[in-house]
Design an enzyme around this catalytic site. Structure first.
Site, mmCIF file in Angstrom:
data_model
loop_
_atom_site.group_PDB
_atom_site.id
_atom_site.type_symbol
_atom_site.label_atom_id
_atom_site.label_comp_id
_atom_site.label_asym_id
_atom_site.label_seq_id
_atom_site.Cartn_x
_atom_site.Cartn_y
_atom_site.Cartn_z
ATOM 1 N N THR A 1 -2.376 6.870 0.318
ATOM 2 C CA THR A 1 -3.596 6.952 1.118
ATOM 3 C C THR A 1 -4.397 8.126 0.567
ATOM 4 O OG1 THR A 1 -4.541 7.080 3.348
ATOM 5 C CG2 THR A 1 -2.572 8.405 2.940
ATOM 6 N N GLU B 1 -3.426 0.962 -3.514
ATOM 7 C CA GLU B 1 -4.017 0.749 -2.179
ATOM 8 C C GLU B 1 -4.102 -0.747 -1.859
ATOM 9 O OE1 GLU B 1 -5.296 2.626 0.296
ATOM 10 O OE2 GLU B 1 -5.925 4.553 -0.514
ATOM 11 N N LYS C 1 0.867 -1.186 0.000
ATOM 12 C CA LYS C 1 0.000 0.000 0.000
ATOM 13 C C LYS C 1 0.899 1.229 0.000
ATOM 14 C CE LYS C 1 -3.367 2.059 3.219
ATOM 15 N NZ LYS C 1 -4.013 2.955 2.285
HETATM 16 C C1 LIG Z 1 -7.392 6.533 10.724
HETATM 17 C C2 LIG Z 1 -7.697 7.838 10.166
HETATM 18 O O1 LIG Z 1 -7.639 8.794 10.905
HETATM 19 N N1 LIG Z 1 -8.044 7.980 8.871
HETATM 20 C C3 LIG Z 1 -7.826 7.083 7.845
HETATM 21 C C4 LIG Z 1 -8.247 7.422 6.591
HETATM 22 C C5 LIG Z 1 -7.974 6.560 5.564
HETATM 23 N N2 LIG Z 1 -7.320 5.405 5.801
HETATM 24 C C6 LIG Z 1 -7.006 4.503 4.699
HETATM 25 C C7 LIG Z 1 -8.157 3.763 4.147
HETATM 26 C C8 LIG Z 1 -7.736 3.539 2.713
HETATM 27 O O2 LIG Z 1 -6.761 2.565 2.581
HETATM 28 C C9 LIG Z 1 -7.073 4.777 2.389
HETATM 29 C C10 LIG Z 1 -8.019 5.706 1.714
HETATM 30 O O3 LIG Z 1 -8.472 6.711 2.476
HETATM 31 O O4 LIG Z 1 -6.488 5.239 3.602
HETATM 32 C C11 LIG Z 1 -6.905 5.062 7.048
HETATM 33 O O5 LIG Z 1 -6.309 3.990 7.274
HETATM 34 N N3 LIG Z 1 -7.163 5.908 8.059
#
Ligand SMILES: CC(=O)Nc1ccn([C@H]2C[C@H](O)[C@@H](CO)O2)c(=O)n1
Length: 104
Positions: free
Chosen positions: A24, A74, A21
């Protein structure tokens, strides 16, 4: 001032540490990462540190522009990625692709 910390849901930790990955996707509130800066990474659930990442780029993208290429980065299918994003950021069209390199 750019952000120096980022959190991820624990379920994504193994994919980040294995290099599967490499991006994000975040909303407006989490877009202020400076390219070439190093950010410390912890789990959202317990604030447990698990690695450091070097930010490569931050690029605006519309939800409707997400592609198979983003999903690949991702380590998901495109429908999986869209579902995850809609769960985390319901009804948000303007998003940001944060690309990073694992540094330790
Ligand atoms: C934990 C937090 O505060 N926010 C996030 C936001 C997104 N993600 C991950 C989910 C997907 O893989 C990508 C796309 O947004 O990023 C995350 O782990 N935590």
């Amino acid at each position: 001032m750019s952000l120096s910390k980022i959190t991820f849901f624990e379920r994504f930790e193994a994919d980040i540490l294995s290099g599967k990955k490499t991006i994000t996707i975040r909303d407006e509130a989490e877009k202020d990462y400076a390219p070439n800066s190093v950010v410390q990474v912890s789990t959202y659930e317990n604030d447990r540190w698990f690695c450091a990442l070097k930010i490569q780029s931050v690029d605006a993208i519309a939800f409707s522009q997400l592609s198979e290429f983003h999903a690949q980065q991702e380590n998901m299918t495109l429908p999986e990625l869209k579902n995850v994003i809609q769960e985390i950021y319901p009804d948000v069209e303007r998003l940001y692709v944060i690309s990073y390199e694992l540094i330790g």
